[in-house]
Design an enzyme around this catalytic site. Structure first.
Site, PDB file in Angstrom:
ATOM      1  N   GLY A  48       0.831  -1.302  -0.063  1.00 26.41           N
ATOM      2  CA  GLY A  48      -0.098  -0.122  -0.022  1.00 26.41           C
ATOM      3  C   GLY A  48       1.022   1.095   0.025  1.00 26.41           C
ATOM      4  N   GLN A  53       3.120   9.924   1.405  1.00 22.76           N
ATOM      5  CA  GLN A  53       4.429   9.172   1.460  1.00 22.76           C
ATOM      6  C   GLN A  53       5.314   9.493   0.262  1.00 22.76           C
ATOM      7  OE1 GLN A  53       2.392   5.253   2.166  1.00 22.76           O
ATOM      8  NE2 GLN A  53       4.283   4.882   3.250  1.00 22.76           N
ATOM      9  N   CYS A 114       6.204  -0.260   7.596  1.00 18.90           N
ATOM     10  CA  CYS A 114       5.799   0.844   6.859  1.00 18.90           C
ATOM     11  C   CYS A 114       6.773   1.472   6.078  1.00 18.90           C
ATOM     12  CB  CYS A 114       5.446   1.905   7.637  1.00 18.90           C
ATOM     13  SG  CYS A 114       4.801   3.387   6.982  1.00 18.90           S
ATOM     14  N   LEU A 115       6.716   1.716   4.851  1.00 14.32           N
ATOM     15  CA  LEU A 115       7.717   2.248   3.925  1.00 14.32           C
ATOM     16  C   LEU A 115       8.327   3.633   4.437  1.00 14.32           C
ATOM     17  CD1 LEU A 115       6.094   1.393   0.493  1.00 14.32           C
ATOM     18  CD2 LEU A 115       8.083   0.112   1.521  1.00 14.32           C
ATOM     19  N   HIS A 156      -4.222   0.967   7.808  1.00 19.40           N
ATOM     20  CA  HIS A 156      -2.920   1.694   7.933  1.00 19.40           C
ATOM     21  C   HIS A 156      -2.804   2.832   6.956  1.00 19.40           C
ATOM     22  CE1 HIS A 156       1.699   1.086   7.793  1.00 19.40           C
ATOM     23  NE2 HIS A 156       1.488   1.771   6.837  1.00 19.40           N
ATOM     24  N   GLU A 157      -3.165   2.485   5.503  1.00 18.88           N
ATOM     25  CA  GLU A 157      -3.303   3.641   4.454  1.00 18.88           C
ATOM     26  C   GLU A 157      -4.470   4.723   4.943  1.00 18.88           C
ATOM     27  OE1 GLU A 157      -1.010   3.494   2.369  1.00 18.88           O
ATOM     28  OE2 GLU A 157      -0.591   1.184   3.006  1.00 18.88           O
ATOM     29  N   HIS A 160      -2.483   6.956   7.203  1.00 15.99           N
ATOM     30  CA  HIS A 160      -1.594   8.127   6.700  1.00 15.99           C
ATOM     31  C   HIS A 160      -2.229   9.170   6.100  1.00 15.99           C
ATOM     32  CE1 HIS A 160       2.381   6.115   6.254  1.00 15.99           C
ATOM     33  NE2 HIS A 160       1.963   5.053   5.898  1.00 15.99           N
TER      34      HIS A 160
HETATM   35 ZN    ZN Z   1       2.807   3.263   5.694  1.00 15.03          ZN
END
Ligand code: ZN
Length: 198
Positions: A48, A53, A114-115, A156-157, A160
């Protein structure tokens, strides 16, 4: 060239992203942004990616859990995590409803990464089932229900898009490096919690 993914500490990750006017979704700029996000997610790779991000404070996220990502997991893990492949989908201006929230035991607790917190992970409690209303990349209204790992990705998304990271929800004693995480993910979560004093 790899797209730069904003890392924790970057202010854009802590802002509430702006809702996208419906009329802008079909514009070239917005369609290009969505394609860039899909490319960045696949490149990372991740399951995702939210627009903040990559430094864009708009309520757009892309999600995809490919069959090849699941190939690394044991059948037991896939069952436990309720992880199944999720075809690519785009969520815009999402409204998320957590289902089964009355009973805290209904939450699922698993390691999550998480990226934007590259190289780390932690146990994060999440609702097992969610309902999501949003627009897709064609500006069409979508309503979907998800459970298991897909429900976790959606939570999670959407976090963000509201300026939240898993760091705000994690069981902080479980926070660890990615290398160290493989030590913990081999064990049942209840045992991990006992060993970590959670
Ligand atoms: Zn993330």
């Amino acid at each position: 060239m790899k797209t730069d993914i904003c890392q924790t500490g970057h202010p854009v990750l802590r802002q509430r992203a702006l809702a996208l006017p419906e009329s802008e979704i079909l514009t070239d700029g917005c369609q290009r942004l969505i394609l860039d996000m899909i490319a960045a997610m696949r490149e990372a790779p991740g399951v995702g990616l939210a627009a903040p991000q990559i430094g864009v404070s708009l309520q757009i996220a892309v999600i995809e859990d490919r069959p090849e990502y699941l190939a690394r997991w044991t059948p037991e893990n896939l069952r436990e995590f309720e992880r199944v492949p999720v075809p690519l989908h785009v969520i815009i201006n999402p409204e998320l409803e957590l289902l089964e929230q009355e009973n805290p035991d209904e939450q699922a607790v698993f390691f999550e990464g998480c990226l934007s917190v590259a190289g780390f992970g932690a146990l994060v409690p999440r609702a097992k089932r969610v309902r999501l209303r949003c627009l897709n990349e064609r500006a069409e209204p979508v309503e979907l229900e998800a459970s298991g790992w897909h429900a976790r990705i959606l939570q999670h998304e959407v976090d963000h898009l509201h300026g939240r990271l898993y760091l705000d929800r994690m069981l902080s004693r479980s926070f660890c490096t990615q290398e160290q995480m493989s030590y913990w993910t081999e064990k049942p979560v209840a045992e991990v919690c006992r060993e970590l004093g959670i």
